[in-house]
Design a protein around this motif. Structure first.
Motif, mmCIF file in Angstrom:
data_model
loop_
_atom_site.group_PDB
_atom_site.id
_atom_site.type_symbol
_atom_site.label_atom_id
_atom_site.label_comp_id
_atom_site.label_asym_id
_atom_site.label_seq_id
_atom_site.Cartn_x
_atom_site.Cartn_y
_atom_site.Cartn_z
ATOM 1 N N ASP A 36 -9.455 5.203 -11.636
ATOM 2 C CA ASP A 36 -8.043 4.961 -11.961
ATOM 3 C C ASP A 36 -7.497 3.746 -11.205
ATOM 4 O O ASP A 36 -6.698 2.982 -11.745
ATOM 5 N N SER A 37 -7.911 3.574 -9.961
ATOM 6 C CA SER A 37 -7.454 2.419 -9.173
ATOM 7 C C SER A 37 -7.937 1.119 -9.787
ATOM 8 O O SER A 37 -7.191 0.138 -9.844
ATOM 9 N N GLY A 41 -5.481 -1.852 -11.921
ATOM 10 C CA GLY A 41 -5.414 -3.229 -11.450
ATOM 11 C C GLY A 41 -5.109 -3.361 -9.969
ATOM 12 O O GLY A 41 -4.704 -4.429 -9.504
ATOM 13 N N TYR A 42 -5.308 -2.295 -9.205
ATOM 14 C CA TYR A 42 -5.128 -2.382 -7.755
ATOM 15 C C TYR A 42 -6.152 -3.361 -7.194
ATOM 16 O O TYR A 42 -7.192 -3.615 -7.817
ATOM 17 N N VAL A 60 -6.042 -1.354 -2.313
ATOM 18 C CA VAL A 60 -4.692 -1.772 -1.948
ATOM 19 C C VAL A 60 -3.827 -1.817 -3.206
ATOM 20 O O VAL A 60 -4.212 -2.419 -4.208
ATOM 21 N N MET A 61 -2.674 -1.176 -3.137
ATOM 22 C CA MET A 61 -1.724 -1.179 -4.252
ATOM 23 C C MET A 61 -0.533 -2.066 -3.859
ATOM 24 O O MET A 61 0.026 -1.913 -2.770
ATOM 25 N N TRP A 62 -0.162 -2.948 -4.754
ATOM 26 C CA TRP A 62 1.014 -3.791 -4.520
ATOM 27 C C TRP A 62 2.266 -3.054 -4.949
ATOM 28 O O TRP A 62 2.310 -2.433 -6.013
ATOM 29 N N ILE A 63 3.276 -3.092 -4.091
ATOM 30 C CA ILE A 63 4.612 -2.636 -4.429
ATOM 31 C C ILE A 63 5.495 -3.862 -4.223
ATOM 32 O O ILE A 63 5.037 -4.815 -3.614
ATOM 33 N N PRO A 64 6.696 -3.918 -4.731
ATOM 34 C CA PRO A 64 7.387 -5.196 -4.898
ATOM 35 C C PRO A 64 7.078 -6.318 -3.901
ATOM 36 O O PRO A 64 6.593 -7.359 -4.301
ATOM 37 N N ASP A 65 7.321 -6.117 -2.622
ATOM 38 C CA ASP A 65 7.068 -7.223 -1.700
ATOM 39 C C ASP A 65 6.220 -6.805 -0.508
ATOM 40 O O ASP A 65 6.241 -7.432 0.538
#
Length: 171
Positions: A36-37, A41-42, A60-65
């Protein structure tokens, strides 16, 4: 740690990733978590020893900034040699170079080696997620939420980025 290189994790890496995960954790991620990761697109990183043998990985997952470090694991025979710290610094520098202002993660309070690594790397405890992790005997363990703000120099130097696959001075 000569010979350790970063590359994007691929589906063909999953059997080895899952083998490492099952070897080092009592409550490992499932194959579906990794699949799933990748699909989401993590940033899924594989670290190999130069001969192609996978010795560590990070998700690593990106969150807004900022970024959320979901998993950073080193194969048992390679632990306690500075590889985890080198990977953490490489992943942090890569994220900072790409615009993240900091990194968030959860860690078990019982995972003392990880806590030492994160504290030495500048992470500070900002919260607790109650009963977050599975534990023995159908119990649950809290997670400590840690955060590290990246400084101006965090995204510079020889450790970071897609252009430099070397990890912490390691090839």
């Amino acid at each position: 740690m000569p010979g350790v290189r970063a590359r994007h994790m691929a589906r063909h890496d999953l059997p080895r990733v899952i083998a490492i995960e099952n070897e080092i954790y009592s409550f490992p991620w499932s194959p579906g978590n990794f699949s799933d990761s990748l699909e989401a697109g993590y940033d899924c990183w594989a670290f190999d020893d130069g001969s192609g043998a996978l010795v560590a990985y990070a998700v690593v997952m990106w969150i807004p900034d900022e970024v959320h470090l979901l998993n950073l694991s080193v194969a048992a025979p390679r632990q306690r040699r500075g590889l985890g710290r080198a990977i953490l610094e490489w992943v942090s520098a890569d994220a900072a170079r790409r615009g993240a202002r900091g990194m968030l993660l959860e860690v078990r309070p019982s995972n003392l080696p990880a806590l030492r690594l994160y504290e030495r790397s500048g992470f500070e405890r900002i919260g607790v997620r109650r009963r977050y992790y599975p534990a023995p005997d159908q119990q649950r363990e809290d997670a400590w939420v840690l955060f590290r703000r990246f400084g101006a120099q965090a995204g510079q130097g020889e450790q970071g980025g897609h252009d430099s696959p070397e990890v912490g001075g390691m090839r």
